[in-house]
Write an enzyme that holds these catalytic residues in place. Structure first.
Site, PDB file in Angstrom:
ATOM      1  N   HIS A   1      -7.027   2.899   3.872  1.00 16.72           N
ATOM      2  CA  HIS A   1      -6.733   3.708   5.068  1.00 16.72           C
ATOM      3  C   HIS A   1      -8.001   3.975   5.894  1.00 16.72           C
ATOM      4  O   HIS A   1      -7.924   4.189   7.091  1.00 16.72           O
ATOM      5  CB  HIS A   1      -6.148   5.073   4.674  1.00 16.72           C
ATOM      6  CG  HIS A   1      -4.680   5.074   4.389  1.00 16.72           C
ATOM      7  ND1 HIS A   1      -4.142   4.544   3.253  1.00 16.72           N
ATOM      8  CD2 HIS A   1      -3.634   5.570   5.104  1.00 16.72           C
ATOM      9  CE1 HIS A   1      -2.834   4.712   3.261  1.00 16.72           C
ATOM     10  NE2 HIS A   1      -2.493   5.331   4.377  1.00 16.72           N
TER      11      HIS A   1
ATOM     12  N   CYS B   1      -4.731  -1.550  -1.742  1.00 13.91           N
ATOM     13  CA  CYS B   1      -4.803  -0.117  -2.001  1.00 13.91           C
ATOM     14  C   CYS B   1      -5.898   0.124  -3.043  1.00 13.91           C
ATOM     15  O   CYS B   1      -5.803  -0.374  -4.177  1.00 13.91           O
ATOM     16  CB  CYS B   1      -3.444   0.336  -2.544  1.00 13.91           C
ATOM     17  SG  CYS B   1      -3.420   2.054  -3.050  1.00 13.91           S
TER      18      CYS B   1
ATOM     19  N   CYS C   1     -10.965   3.096   0.306  1.00 12.55           N
ATOM     20  CA  CYS C   1      -9.516   3.268   0.462  1.00 12.55           C
ATOM     21  C   CYS C   1      -9.156   2.495   1.723  1.00 12.55           C
ATOM     22  O   CYS C   1      -9.853   2.596   2.737  1.00 12.55           O
ATOM     23  CB  CYS C   1      -9.201   4.752   0.625  1.00 12.55           C
ATOM     24  SG  CYS C   1      -7.542   5.092   1.264  1.00 12.55           S
TER      25      CYS C   1
ATOM     26  N   GLU D   1      -2.299   8.928   8.429  1.00 14.41           N
ATOM     27  CA  GLU D   1      -0.833   8.826   8.440  1.00 14.41           C
ATOM     28  C   GLU D   1      -0.229   9.709   9.540  1.00 14.41           C
ATOM     29  O   GLU D   1       0.892   9.490   9.976  1.00 14.41           O
ATOM     30  CB  GLU D   1      -0.245   9.205   7.070  1.00 14.41           C
ATOM     31  CG  GLU D   1      -0.542   8.202   5.956  1.00 14.41           C
ATOM     32  CD  GLU D   1       0.287   6.907   6.018  1.00 14.41           C
ATOM     33  OE1 GLU D   1       1.415   6.942   6.538  1.00 14.41           O
ATOM     34  OE2 GLU D   1      -0.221   5.856   5.557  1.00 14.41           O
TER      35      GLU D   1
ATOM     36  N   ASP E   1       0.880  -1.179   0.000  1.00 14.37           N
ATOM     37  CA  ASP E   1       0.000   0.000   0.000  1.00 14.37           C
ATOM     38  C   ASP E   1       0.912   1.222   0.000  1.00 14.37           C
ATOM     39  O   ASP E   1       2.130   1.111   0.168  1.00 14.37           O
ATOM     40  CB  ASP E   1      -0.897  -0.010   1.248  1.00 14.37           C
ATOM     41  CG  ASP E   1      -1.795   1.234   1.304  1.00 14.37           C
ATOM     42  OD1 ASP E   1      -2.419   1.551   0.291  1.00 14.37           O
ATOM     43  OD2 ASP E   1      -1.833   1.896   2.354  1.00 14.37           O
ATOM     44  N   SER E   2       0.298   2.399  -0.132  1.00  9.86           N
ATOM     45  CA  SER E   2       1.093   3.628  -0.090  1.00  9.86           C
ATOM     46  C   SER E   2       1.605   3.919   1.324  1.00  9.86           C
ATOM     47  O   SER E   2       2.504   4.730   1.485  1.00  9.86           O
ATOM     48  CB  SER E   2       0.236   4.803  -0.564  1.00  9.86           C
ATOM     49  OG  SER E   2      -0.882   4.939   0.300  1.00  9.86           O
TER      50      SER E   2
HETATM   51  N1  DGL Z   1      -4.661   3.214   0.973  1.00  7.48           N
HETATM   52  C1  DGL Z   1      -4.729   3.614  -0.374  1.00  7.48           C
HETATM   53  C2  DGL Z   1      -6.041   3.373  -1.019  1.00  7.48           C
HETATM   54  O1  DGL Z   1      -6.641   2.380  -0.661  1.00  7.48           O
HETATM   55  C3  DGL Z   1      -3.935   4.795  -0.807  1.00  7.48           C
HETATM   56  C4  DGL Z   1      -4.269   6.107  -0.253  1.00  7.48           C
HETATM   57  C5  DGL Z   1      -3.339   7.163  -0.762  1.00  7.48           C
HETATM   58  O2  DGL Z   1      -2.126   6.948  -0.709  1.00  7.48           O
HETATM   59  O3  DGL Z   1      -3.839   8.201  -1.216  1.00  7.48           O
HETATM   60  O4  DGL Z   1      -6.496   4.085  -1.872  1.00  7.48           O
END
Ligand code: DGL
Length: 270
Positions: A187, A73, A185, A151, A10-11
């Site tokens: 996150h 992600c 997302c 984050e 993931d990011s």
């Molecule tokens: N967690 C990621 C997603 O599901 C990436 C969020 C991001 O880096 O903008 O989209």
């Protein structure tokens, strides 16, 4: 092959929502996690950049000899949708399992999708939901401030900043016909309690990390790729910037001591 690790990327911290469930439902599996903390967020970037980053992330995991890669992600799954085709191992993004779960969950046929700007602009969840059931009405909202909040360690549902940011994006879905909201997302499940509090108890939240972990279990079962290890699996964590912040938040979220558990790597080499 069976006892090779599952690679997850993931990011940043978001993919841990899949890892948390993978640890629960597949405790004997080794997991290699990469969080691209040096380049987060992905969701505000161009398609070309997201594809380049996703390829590098996958190449890093392949170097760890994984049996499967999960793009945990929503952004990568939406924008770099053909990534799996170029990989020599099994692959899953988050779209299919999440859209399926939402389509099953809704009783009213009205579903909202929350995601990054890249995900929402791609209409990926909307297209998937409509391909499952053309009668489903889909409402989309990008929430660009959610990833920086997570984050930076902001998750508490009583925190005034958390509450007002969530209110800003999701209050339009309160007291409507929408009964299911996709946290599109990975996150966003870290903000689940706070989002649930804003929306009220009658709305079902679909967690893309969780659904993807359940789907992974089925996929490995169907391909006879489940580990036959008897002891608990090993979990390795890699990041592309200083591990400290990642370890703190990951430790709280996974409920385990993550101190000195993440290793910094140079993702530009891949
Ligand atoms: N967690 C990621 C997603 O599901 C990436 C969020 C991001 O880096 O903008 O989209």
């Amino acid at each position: 092959m069976k006892n090779k690790a599952i690679g997850v990327f993931d990011s940043g911290l978001g993919g841990l929502t899949a890892v948390k469930e993978l640890i629960k439902c597949l405790p004997h599996e080794n997991i290699v996690y990469f969080g691209d903390t040096g380049r987060v967020p992905y969701g505000t970037r161009s398609k070309e950049t997201i594809i380049k980053y996703a390829m590098q992330d996958a190449r890093f995991l392949l170097e760890h000899n994984v049996k499967m890669i999960i793009a945990a992600c929503g952004t990568v799954s939406s924008v770099a949708s053909s990534l799996g085709e170029s990989l020599p191992v099994k692959f899953s993004g988050v779209l299919e399992p999440t859209a399926k779960a939402a389509a099953c969950a809704t009783k009213t046929g009205s579903v909202a999708v929350l995601g990054t700007s890249a995900t929402i602009n791609s209409h990926s969840y909307k297209k998937h939901l409509e391909s499952i059931n053309p009668d489903i009405k889909v409402f989309e909202q990008d929430c660009p401030l959610f990833v920086p909040l997570v984050e930076s360690g902001f998750r508490d549902k009583e925190d005034i900043i958390v509450k007002s940011v969530i209110e800003r994006y999701v209050s339009q879905f309160k007291n409507t016909e929408i009964d299911t909201v996709i946290l599109g997302c990975t996150h966003y499940p870290l903000l689940k309690e706070a989002i649930a509090q804003t929306l009220g108890g009658n709305v079902k939240l679909i967690d893309s990390g969780y659904e993807t972990a359940l789907y992974t279990k089925k996929l490995l079962e169907n391909h006879n790729l489940l580990s036959d290890r008897k002891e608990e699996g090993k979990r390795e964590f890699f990041v592309s910037d200083t591990p400290h912040n990642f370890e703190n938040i990951a430790g709280l979220f996974l409920g385990r001591d993550m101190k000195s558990k993440a290793t910094r790597i140079d993702i530009e080499k891949y």
